[in-house]
Design a protein around this motif. Structure first.
Motif, PDB file in Angstrom:
ATOM      1  N   LYS A 465     -15.239-103.626  16.797  1.00 22.87           N
ATOM      2  CA  LYS A 465     -15.664-102.471  17.589  1.00 22.87           C
ATOM      3  C   LYS A 465     -17.004-101.912  17.105  1.00 22.87           C
ATOM      4  O   LYS A 465     -17.690-101.216  17.865  1.00 22.87           O
ATOM      5  CB  LYS A 465     -14.599-101.364  17.512  1.00 22.87           C
ATOM      6  N   SER A 466     -17.363-102.204  15.862  1.00 24.38           N
ATOM      7  CA  SER A 466     -18.586-101.619  15.304  1.00 24.38           C
ATOM      8  C   SER A 466     -19.516-102.665  14.684  1.00 24.38           C
ATOM      9  O   SER A 466     -20.402-102.318  13.911  1.00 24.38           O
ATOM     10  CB  SER A 466     -18.224-100.578  14.236  1.00 24.38           C
ATOM     11  N   ALA A 467     -19.348-103.930  15.058  1.00 24.06           N
ATOM     12  CA  ALA A 467     -20.113-105.012  14.428  1.00 24.06           C
ATOM     13  C   ALA A 467     -21.619-104.801  14.564  1.00 24.06           C
ATOM     14  O   ALA A 467     -22.381-104.939  13.581  1.00 24.06           O
ATOM     15  CB  ALA A 467     -19.701-106.354  15.008  1.00 24.06           C
ATOM     16  N   ASP A 468     -22.090-104.492  15.779  1.00 24.52           N
ATOM     17  CA  ASP A 468     -23.541-104.336  15.984  1.00 24.52           C
ATOM     18  C   ASP A 468     -24.095-103.146  15.189  1.00 24.52           C
ATOM     19  O   ASP A 468     -25.185-103.224  14.604  1.00 24.52           O
ATOM     20  CB  ASP A 468     -23.848-104.161  17.468  1.00 24.52           C
ATOM     21  N   ALA A 469     -23.340-102.055  15.199  1.00 26.62           N
ATOM     22  CA  ALA A 469     -23.786-100.874  14.447  1.00 26.62           C
ATOM     23  C   ALA A 469     -23.801-101.158  12.948  1.00 26.62           C
ATOM     24  O   ALA A 469     -24.676-100.681  12.213  1.00 26.62           O
ATOM     25  CB  ALA A 469     -22.878 -99.680  14.744  1.00 26.62           C
ATOM     26  N   LEU A 470     -22.855-101.942  12.472  1.00 28.53           N
ATOM     27  CA  LEU A 470     -22.817-102.297  11.055  1.00 28.53           C
ATOM     28  C   LEU A 470     -24.009-103.166  10.674  1.00 28.53           C
ATOM     29  O   LEU A 470     -24.614-102.993   9.607  1.00 28.53           O
ATOM     30  CB  LEU A 470     -21.519-103.023  10.726  1.00 28.53           C
ATOM     31  N   LEU A 471     -24.373-104.099  11.539  1.00 27.69           N
ATOM     32  CA  LEU A 471     -25.548-104.940  11.270  1.00 27.69           C
ATOM     33  C   LEU A 471     -26.818-104.104  11.213  1.00 27.69           C
ATOM     34  O   LEU A 471     -27.682-104.315  10.350  1.00 27.69           O
ATOM     35  CB  LEU A 471     -25.659-106.031  12.336  1.00 27.69           C
ATOM     36  N   ALA A 472     -26.940-103.164  12.130  1.00 17.73           N
ATOM     37  CA  ALA A 472     -28.120-102.292  12.125  1.00 17.73           C
ATOM     38  C   ALA A 472     -28.161-101.437  10.859  1.00 17.73           C
ATOM     39  O   ALA A 472     -29.224-101.241  10.242  1.00 17.73           O
ATOM     40  CB  ALA A 472     -28.114-101.408  13.369  1.00 17.73           C
ATOM     41  N   ALA A 473     -27.000-100.919  10.435  1.00 14.36           N
ATOM     42  CA  ALA A 473     -26.937-100.115   9.218  1.00 14.36           C
ATOM     43  C   ALA A 473     -27.256-100.961   7.995  1.00 14.36           C
ATOM     44  O   ALA A 473     -27.905-100.503   7.043  1.00 14.36           O
ATOM     45  CB  ALA A 473     -25.556 -99.478   9.081  1.00 14.36           C
ATOM     46  N   LEU A 474     -26.801-102.218   8.021  1.00 13.85           N
ATOM     47  CA  LEU A 474     -27.075-103.122   6.905  1.00 13.85           C
ATOM     48  C   LEU A 474     -28.577-103.373   6.768  1.00 13.85           C
ATOM     49  O   LEU A 474     -29.123-103.429   5.661  1.00 13.85           O
ATOM     50  CB  LEU A 474     -26.320-104.434   7.135  1.00 13.85           C
TER      51      LEU A 474
END
Length: 550
Positions: A465-474
């Motif tokens: 559910k949050s994969a894209d947001a996690l990549l951006a945060a990373l």
């Protein structure tokens, strides 16, 4: 006792447990601390055993407040040189701050300032007799007995003279120097004729020395003329010097010491004062109130803060400022990346599943039984770090110690594991920027800096559910810390597998041989659950291969 940044359960629990071990073995002064935020899993563990979260310590960089004297001696502007000298001599110090009634710094006075005031200047005879003070301060400095005082608190410029000449010569010297009788302090022994002449002239103060008394009729005459009279026990020469020592500090040339704020870093302060000749450095608040003092020698002394590192040994993972304080111990189960130390230290590094296992074995080997609370916390550290003995980092000793602790804590390991791993999903609760910093560790390998964070979940539902947001945060995290690449290992406790998110150097991403779960930067890592034993060696191997091909 402090764990790594972005602490996990093992870091928190081992810090508490090791501080307790030190206490029960007779070592005082050890306090558990943390250098990162808690999380729901840690809160669940602490709540289960009624323990308190260790105090937060975000930066141990030595600062002025760490080396200053927070209760300095000080004098007031209305204090006398004699009072300042007494303090300097009694406490064997060389300078004092001068503060007003509200403790605001006014100036400072040193032994050299006072010496300069009292050194004889033969070509300036008048200045050698000058004293700016009040009659009350002079009598106080003499330790004298007041016989009659007129307007004793008025501060004025006076000139002291010993009446050692004949009566015919008395007053001639003062007149030749232009000193008015009302500005004269006459020091005289048991000479009634000189005492009477001084009163007749209307001098400001007559000091009768040697413990002699002035006749009552002369005291009455002095009172009528507004002349102050006091008696001193000392001889005339000593009395005359003491009168000069009644010079008020406010009358000395004003010298402002170097001033600093308590939070200033010592490394910067050293550069500022290296060329300073001041004997005293003052620490003030924003309102100019004195908080403390320090000298040049103080900044050379080691600060009192000492660290015992638990669950890590690399400075890149340690609390800010760790390299500038004394590290006395390391208790860890990770790879060696330890910092240099000035002295030999206790360094325990064992290939066990958790740092809590190391601490538990210290208790057991010493024949000590931890309290049920501490035993429960060490159980939690072992369960969390070994995924309840399922991680490849698990050793037989971890299982043996877990069983031993369970008997002391009165807690069933399976039930505790269920509590720990169901205590909220990090990815479901935390914002992406916080999630990628959860249990995140920085590494440096042959000059290359990178990070690996790990979160443990029950399934991957919250992750997708949050994969894209996690990549951006990373990526934001990587850029903020100027890293070659940053990773997030998302581990499914149920299936004992993980997903790996990578952002950074394209060559590193392309070199990863694990199958892609979603191109280009999410990889499938079946059977991989340990960052320490499985993922980190793989990543350092990639870096080594890349270096060999360049």
């Amino acid at each position: 006792m402090i764990g790594h940044r972005n602490p996990d359960a093992d870091a928190i629990c081992s810090a508490i447990a090791y501080a307790e071990y030190k206490r029960v073995t007779g070592h005082a002064g050890y306090v558990a601390a943390r250098c990162g935020n808690s999380n729901e899993r840690i809160e669940a563990i602490l709540g289960r055993f009624g323990a308190t979260l260790p105090e937060f310590l975000g930066d141990v960089t030595p600062r002025v407040e760490d080396i200053m004297n927070p209760a300095p001696l000080a004098v007031r502007p209305e204090s006398t040189c004699a009072e300042a000298l007494e303090l300097l001599d009694r406490h064997d110090i060389r300078a004092l701050p001068v503060v007003d009634a509200d403790n605001r710094l006014v100036s400072h006075v040193s032994i050299f300032d006072l010496g300069d005031n009292f050194i004889p200047k033969p070509r300036q005879a008048k200045s050698m007799r000058r004293v700016r003070s009040s009659v009350a301060a002079i009598v106080r400095t003499l330790g004298g007995e007041p016989l009659t005082l007129a307007d004793p608190d008025r501060v004025e410029e006076l000139f002291v003279r010993v009446a050692a000449m004949g009566l015919d010569s008395f007053g001639v010297v003062a007149a030749s120097e232009g000193i008015a009788p009302g500005s004269s302090v006459i020091v005289v022994g048991d000479r009634r004729d000189v005492q009477a002449r001084a009163i007749e002239m209307g001098v400001r103060l007559v000091v009768v020395t040697g413990g002699h008394r002035m006749d009552d009729d002369l005291v009455a005459a002095a009172r009528a003329r507004g002349v102050s009279v006091a008696r001193a026990q000392t001889d005339s020469a000593t009395t005359a010097w003491a009168v000069r020592a009644a010079h008020l500090l406010s009358a000395l040339p004003r010298r402002e010491p170097p001033c600093f704020q308590p939070q200033e870093k010592l490394a910067l302060v050293r550069r500022r004062i290296v060329q300073s000749s001041s004997l005293l450095n003052c620490v003030v608040d924003e309102g100019g109130r004195l908080l403390g003092v320090f000298s040049k020698s103080d900044i050379l002394r080691p600060v009192s803060t000492r660290l015992a590192l638990v669950d890590h040994n690399e400075l890149s993972q340690a609390v800010d400022g760790a390299a500038e304080v004394e590290i006395t111990e390391v208790i860890d189960h990770h790879r060696l990346g330890n910092p240099p130390t000035h002295h030999p230290i206790l360094f325990i590094n064992r290939p066990l599943g958790s740092t809590c296992s190391i601490v538990a074995d210290l208790f057991r080997s010493a024949g000590l039984r931890p309290s049920p609370q501490v035993a429960g916390l060490m159980m939690s550290g072992i369960i969390s770090d070994t995924l309840h003995l399922q991680s490849p980092t698990t050793t037989p000793l971890d299982g043996e110690l877990l069983a031993w602790l369970a008997g002391i804590a009165g807690c069933e390991p399976r039930a505790l594991a269920d509590l720990i791993f169901s205590a909220g999903s990090v990815l479901g609760i935390a914002a992406p920027d916080a999630a990628v910093r959860t249990d995140c560790k920085l590494y440096e390998e042959n000059g290359t800096r990178f990070s690996v964070a790990q979160v443990e979940e029950l399934g991957f539902t919250a992750f997708w559910k949050s994969a894209d947001a996690l990549l951006a945060a990373l990526e934001r995290h990587r850029a903020e810390h100027a890293l070659l690449f940053s990773c997030l290992l998302v581990t499914d406790i149920d299936t004992q597998g993980s997903l790996l998110l990578v952002r950074g150097d394209a060559d590193i991403v392309r070199a990863i041989t694990y199958p892609l779960k979603r191109a280009p930067d999410i990889f499938d890592l079946p059977g991989i659950v340990s960052r320490k034993k499985q993922l980190l060696p793989y990543l350092t191997g990639l870096l080594a291969e890349g270096a060999s091909t360049r």
